[in-house]
Each structure stands twice: as C-alpha cells, then as structure tokens.
Scaffold this motif. Structure first.
Motif, mmCIF file in Angstrom:
data_model
loop_
_atom_site.group_PDB
_atom_site.id
_atom_site.type_symbol
_atom_site.label_atom_id
_atom_site.label_comp_id
_atom_site.label_asym_id
_atom_site.label_seq_id
_atom_site.Cartn_x
_atom_site.Cartn_y
_atom_site.Cartn_z
ATOM 1 N N TYR A 81 8.617 15.059 -21.735
ATOM 2 C CA TYR A 81 9.509 14.829 -22.774
ATOM 3 C C TYR A 81 10.896 14.389 -22.242
ATOM 4 O O TYR A 81 11.707 13.749 -23.002
ATOM 5 N N ASN A 82 11.261 15.128 -21.159
ATOM 6 C CA ASN A 82 12.492 14.547 -20.574
ATOM 7 C C ASN A 82 12.729 13.117 -20.347
ATOM 8 O O ASN A 82 13.881 12.605 -20.611
ATOM 9 N N LYS A 83 11.794 12.593 -19.895
ATOM 10 C CA LYS A 83 11.672 10.972 -19.646
ATOM 11 C C LYS A 83 11.673 10.310 -20.803
ATOM 12 O O LYS A 83 12.598 9.312 -21.160
ATOM 13 N N VAL A 84 10.848 10.645 -21.895
ATOM 14 C CA VAL A 84 10.654 9.857 -23.005
ATOM 15 C C VAL A 84 11.959 9.995 -23.982
ATOM 16 O O VAL A 84 12.359 9.038 -24.462
ATOM 17 N N TYR A 85 12.346 11.090 -24.320
ATOM 18 C CA TYR A 85 13.343 11.583 -24.919
ATOM 19 C C TYR A 85 14.691 11.675 -24.415
ATOM 20 O O TYR A 85 15.628 11.998 -25.249
ATOM 21 N N GLN A 86 14.844 11.427 -22.962
ATOM 22 C CA GLN A 86 15.859 11.547 -22.596
ATOM 23 C C GLN A 86 16.705 12.671 -22.712
ATOM 24 O O GLN A 86 17.890 13.242 -22.986
ATOM 25 N N ALA A 87 16.049 13.856 -22.648
ATOM 26 C CA ALA A 87 16.379 15.091 -22.883
ATOM 27 C C ALA A 87 16.555 16.217 -21.378
ATOM 28 O O ALA A 87 16.201 15.233 -20.385
ATOM 29 N N SER A 88 16.889 17.164 -21.660
ATOM 30 C CA SER A 88 17.070 18.188 -20.190
ATOM 31 C C SER A 88 16.431 19.492 -20.634
ATOM 32 O O SER A 88 16.806 20.478 -20.143
ATOM 33 N N ALA A 89 15.155 19.602 -21.162
ATOM 34 C CA ALA A 89 14.597 20.695 -21.473
ATOM 35 C C ALA A 89 14.048 21.555 -20.304
ATOM 36 O O ALA A 89 13.882 20.564 -19.272
#
Length: 214
Positions: A81-89
């Motif tokens: 998720y953090n990679k695909v959505y450029q997030a920091s969950a």
C-alpha cells in the motif's frame, strides 16, 4: 496518591489474584488469557486503560486479540500500500480490540461509558465491575474466540469488529476455516468501488497479490 500506573497495577493484580490460572497465564506480567479450551492460535489479553480527566481518571478494560497470520498478512499489505499509494501507513499490533463496555452493551450507543475513578474506593468498584464482566457476558464473548467457527460467527454478528482492517481480518479467518479458494471467492464478490481508499486498497491487494492464480 493515585496515578495511571498505580490504578493499572492495582486492577491487574486484583484480577490475577481473583481468577488465577482459571483465566490468566501465571508466567506473564500481562493479563494473558490462559485459554486451556482455546483451539485457535489467537493470543487473547486484557489491557487496562486509564486516561486523566481533570485530576481524575477514566478507566476501561479492553480485550486485545493478537493473531500472527493476520498481522503478517497486513504487514505485507502495508508494504504494498505504501509503495502503490505513496502513503506512510503503519503495521498493526493486534487483530482486534473490544472494550468490556462495548461487549457488555452489545456494541450499541447505550454501552457504558468509561469508569470515572476519583479515589481508592472507586478503584475497588471498578475492579468488581471487571470481575463481574469476566464472570458474565464478557467472559462468554472471549470464549467465542476459542474455536475458529465461533470466531467467524462472532465476526458475522458484528460488521464493525476490527474497524478499517476488517476485510483483511475476515479474509484471513475465512481462509483459515474454508481455504484460500473460498476466501478469494468472497473477496472477488465484494463491491469496493466506492469505499474509502484504505479499505478499497485492501480488497485490491487481496485480489491482485494474494489471490493471483487461484
């Protein structure tokens, strides 16, 4: 003088002294359910929370369930998720958390509020409430997590359990009971198009990464 640490310690010690090995593992400083009847690999604990409010303390007891299979799956999802959505969950530390108050009130709006502790007498009353809960409805609810089928039934009875990670949690539980093919069929049938990003992303991940090739 009462403070958060003292209250938690008093409640923890009182519950351990009252229930002993009937409920809790003797070799742990935490309130870990012994679960001699537990046929799953869930780890069930009781946490005591205190929150300072104007010099007093709001106190609550919470059932915390940890499950290695789910935590590993969700950790892999977070990396994706953090990679695909450029997030920091961040990864999770538990499968499920449910307060005694919520369980006792069937998770309704009429559930009890946190217990207000102002003095030593209130601590003792709170301890008595926790004991009564474990001897009653809360104790029976905890036992629902001692078999896979009753755990799944408990999830089905309350669609809000596990919060925003419910679908990954449910997938893991369904896979454990019925196998990956059945779990993937369940995930494929969900309509997540209008869901919030994090929830929709979980279904996308399950379909594209976990269920690929099934």
């Amino acid at each position: 003088m009462l403070d958060s640490k003292t209250i938690r310690q008093k409640v923890t010690e009182a519950l351990r002294a009252h229930f002993g090995a009937k409920w809790f593992k003797p070799d742990s400083t935490r309130l870990v359910i012994a679960g001699t009847e537990n046929r799953t690999d869930f780890i069930v604990e009781i946490d005591i929370y205190t929150e300072r409010r104007y010099g007093d303390y709001d106190c609550s007891a919470v059932v915390v369930i940890k499950w290695k299979k789910f935590l590993n799956t969700f950790k892999e999802f977070i990396i994706w998720y953090n990679k695909v959505y450029q997030a920091s969950a961040q990864p999770l530390k538990s499968f499920l958390r449910a307060s005694f108050n919520g369980i006792e009130g069937d998770f309704s709006a009429k559930s009890r509020d946190a217990f207000l502790v102002e003095n030593e007498e209130h601590v003792n009353i709170f301890i008595k409430q926790c004991i009564d809960d474990l001897d009653g409805k809360v104790g029976e609810w905890i036992k629902n997590w001692f078999t896979w089928t009753s755990a799944l039934a408990t999830m089905d009875d309350n669609e809000n359990l596990c919060g925003s990670w419910r679908d990954t949690a449910y997938f893991c539980l369904l896979e454990r009971i019925q196998g990956r093919e059945a779990a993937c069929s369940w995930a494929q049938a969900l309509d997540s198009e209008s869901w919030p990003e994090l929830q929709a992303a979980q279904i996308r991940y399950l379909r594209s990464e976990v269920c690929r090739g099934t």
